[in-house]
Write a protein that holds these residues in place. Structure first.
Motif, short mmCIF file in Angstrom:
data_model
loop_
_atom_site.label_atom_id
_atom_site.label_comp_id
_atom_site.label_asym_id
_atom_site.label_seq_id
_atom_site.Cartn_x
_atom_site.Cartn_y
_atom_site.Cartn_z
N UNK A 3 0.84 -1.19 0.00
CA UNK A 3 0.00 0.00 0.00
C UNK A 3 0.89 1.25 0.00
N UNK A 15 -5.13 -15.01 -0.89
CA UNK A 15 -5.96 -16.17 -0.59
C UNK A 15 -6.33 -16.95 -1.86
N UNK A 16 -6.52 -18.24 -1.69
CA UNK A 16 -6.98 -19.08 -2.80
C UNK A 16 -8.47 -19.39 -2.67
N UNK A 72 -10.82 -4.87 -0.78
CA UNK A 72 -9.57 -4.18 -1.14
C UNK A 72 -9.00 -4.72 -2.44
N UNK A 123 3.07 -0.43 3.72
CA UNK A 123 2.67 -1.66 4.42
C UNK A 123 2.32 -2.74 3.41
N UNK A 124 2.65 -3.98 3.78
CA UNK A 124 2.37 -5.12 2.91
C UNK A 124 1.01 -5.69 3.28
N UNK A 125 0.15 -5.79 2.30
CA UNK A 125 -1.13 -6.47 2.49
C UNK A 125 -0.98 -7.90 1.96
N UNK A 126 -1.09 -8.84 2.85
CA UNK A 126 -1.03 -10.23 2.43
C UNK A 126 -2.45 -10.77 2.24
#
Lengths: 470, 470
Positions: free
Chosen positions: B174, B184-185, B195, B178-181
């Protein structure tokens, strides 16, 4: 920033801006929700008929710092539609905005107001020989605005996607009272940020959806439905792969059913037909929709499953009546669950590869906490299970109130460790605000708060839902 | 808030936080774009290998108020990848983040870094006997991160959707570093604001996509491809309905081709095979992907079209080689366009019902402005046309520079009056910022600015793209 409860003065001023009877004392039915975990404490009810009236209402609530709780059909299972506490809100019911504005059969588009009941929307599509595929247990009372606000799922997601995937455009009122006219019928439109998908699934915290342009589909000419007894959930997943090899995207539904659910139905809804007896430990309800030969395709799938040792028994519906009976059985399961009364219910999803292992491990983990019965069923093809925990026969869920939190924590911890979700299709509402805080990605949560603050700086929209008050 | 150009001091400090060779002088290729309308003026190039390095870079840019221009394959057509002006930015190329991290064939999921070239992603899927359906002319150099940031379309949207519809999860940095993890599968996950879809299509103005979990599909066992000569665009749409009645979701592509495009190809790419001669005024390229019998289905569709007076001639590909030749012809059209040089190009979409009327009216409106040739072609099934305007033979587009604006205004005014979009699949970039200001819904634009301000208060992310600087 704190909100103020609705006051007589607020009601008097707002009523003067609206047609007579738009504001009323709030009826009890708007203060309750299906699982009985949340209860509202008064407020005022607004029943607008137009998007302009919704805008007028939101502007007034902004000026007076009054909370707004958007209300569709009231069928949500996470308390998103009921605001407890003494800051009595304005309950904004969309039930009078219930017109289908247009059907475009050649474009495969229907434009409907938020208050249209889902089943009525399905019927309007059917009248034009089209399919609106969103389908779920509460479709007789759920309203499409609520379905979109919560990104509802249901039994046809496997083929047609969630509510989100069915929406082309929205009309909505933003928290500042401005009307966004995004009611496009376009399949492609890359002109700026995806406000549509931001409002979908925001559970009324970023604005009020007032109408939507939705996708329609051809009604498959040949529909086939079967119940098949499977060895275990892992075999069910292999069977799904066989079904897809045979029918491609034609696999419309693939639902997992456990014996516990069948036993609850037999006990509490004894008139429900159970086509396979005695109740098998695991079975699946499979539906194919093709241009031709769905029953033949089901027979091919069954034969392949038999040869591979995945299935041991099965029955293909021979009439529409029989098909309806199969679905009636599937739908009776949550109804029976409700009668039994769960200690804790979990609407979870997992990567398909992790699913079978999860069921085994989670069942063990829950039983280690107490003498529970587990009914695990649901939309297997989507990786979405309802993993619901019940007391032993003869006991009431209230006896285990002190364990509920631990049970859910164990289940959700396991789900999250496997890369899953603690809310697959029901949303966060008020029930899972803490879960979101605990399990949500910190960068995403921060971004969500920033977006909420940007679009609704006063925090009037559905206060306390999704995000804890800042 | 104004931004500062990259300085030697900035580069020195940031370089110390990164592996050697991550920062470099920016090469000319990063300062150009395919249509030659925008040109960068220096800056520094960053070639990170990990998401953490991307985060380090964004934090440094935030501290120093340096603009960041994310760069994928550089194939975008609206200038989103090139920032003109003297506030020389950091160009953030994802080309070294080019690993396929995982393939899950049973789950139909592939996880890839942003820098993977689209064609390589297709190959990785094919190696597991799966289909990654996003397909477009520039797939040999476009990178998946760019495809997602611009919500790319292409020839298979009709069946499989846009890039947006193919994405299950994202990893991103972002604007605050900051890292947005969110990798998801899951097929279903209702845990807070969307988001993922906010970043998809934001064209790098709200963060940097570094990896994605993407949907795979079964490869249809039987693929059939045909060229059919149609009476006019309206007949083409009726033919599409016939094809869908026959093959349901199996209609993978339905492309409209006009004689003007065939003539450009004949003149400028004379080695390209033209299976139907002389060039018809209108034809369609139809592709079906079924579990069996695609060629038979095409024959049925053709016969029905003939009987209904919609089609007059056609040819079904008899080999993979012939199929490739049909597609090669389709792909040669934009290449020939580029050689001819358009006065103005329009990537528009319309409600299907308004399409045929638009083509006629817009062609007339454009010809009223000057002696132009119109090549109108594209993804008819999606309502997405490329309506491109060229000078008469023997003239150069530069002669009409003074008319370009008027031509586009006329075309876009008409599109918008019919409920269409002035950017169906290419995005806004820098080319259409004014169009968005002019045609965009005011409430949506305000919400977009609020979101931009909330997530990127310093305005460092792709400055000048999508939204005019505030």
């Amino acid at each position: 920033m704190t909100l103020d409860p609705v006051s007589d003065a607020f009601v008097t001023v707002l009523a003067a801006e609206l047609p007579p009877q738009t504001l009323r004392p709030v009826e009890a039915r708007f203060l309750e929700e299906p699982r009985g975990r949340f209860r509202g404490d008064g407020g005022v009810l607004a029943l607008p008929r137009t998007v302009e009236e919704v805008a007028t209402i939101l502007r007034a609530c902004g000026r007076a710092r009054v909370g707004v709780v958007p209300y569709g059909g009231g069928t949500g299972l996470v308390g998103g539609q009921v605001m407890p506490g003494t800051a009595r809100p304005l309950v904004l019911s969309l039930e009078r905005m219930n017109r289908v504005r247009a059907v475009h059969p050649l474009e495969n588009v229907i434009v409907a107001e938020a208050g249209v009941i889902l089943a009525d929307l399905q019927s309007a599509a059917e009248a034009e020989d089209r399919l609106f595929p969103l389908s779920l247990g509460s479709e007789g009372s759920a309203r499409i605005g609520g379905n979109l606000s919560t990104n509802a799922g249901g039994v046809n997601v496997l083929r047609y996607g969630n509510a989100r995937d069915l929406c082309l455009g929205l009309e909505a009122v933003l928290p500042n009272g401005e009307i966004w006219n995004g009611l496009t019928r376009l399949r492609k439109d890359n002109t700026g940020y995806d406000l549509r998908n931001l409002l979908i699934g925001a559970e009324g915290t970023l604005g009020v959806i007032t109408a939507a342009a939705l996708k329609l589909f051809a009604r498959p000419a040949s529909v086939g439905t079967a119940l098949m007894v499977v060895r275990d959930p892992s075999a069910a997943l292999e069977l799904l792969a066989l079904a897809r090899a045979e029918a491609g995207e034609g696999v419309s539904a693939f639902e997992l059913i456990h014996r516990q659910g069948l036993e609850f139905v037999a006990e509490h809804l004894p008139d429900t037909r159970q086509p396979i007896s005695p109740a098998p430990e695991w079975m699946v309800l499979v539906e194919l929709g093709l241009s031709r030969g769905a029953d033949n395709a089901l027979e091919t799938v069954f034969a392949a499953g038999l040869e591979a040792g995945l299935v041991s028994d099965g029955v293909i519906a021979q009439s529409d009546q029989q098909r309806a009976a199969f679905w009636r059985l599937r739908e009776a399961i949550p109804e029976a669950n409700k009668i039994v009364g769960s200690v804790a219910s979990h609407d979870i999803s997992l990567p398909l590869g992790a699913l079978a292992g999860f069921i085994e491990e989670a069942t063990g983990a829950v039983r280690a906490l107490g003498p529970f019965r587990v009914n695990c069923f649901g939309h297997l093809g989507d990786g979405n299970l309802h993993f619901n925990v019940f007391p032993q026969d003869g006991h009431d869920r209230s006896e285990y109130d002190d364990l509920r939190h631990d049970v859910s924590r164990r289940v959700h911890d396991l789900v999250m460790a496997l890369g899953g979700s603690f809310s697959a299709e029901h949303g966060v509402g008020r029930l899972k605000v803490e879960d979101l805080e605990r399990y949500g990605d910190p960068a995403k949560l921060k971004a969500m708060r920033a977006i909420k603050q940007a679009l609704d700086p006063q925090g009037i929209m559905n206060p306390g839902a999704v995000l804890a008050p800042g």
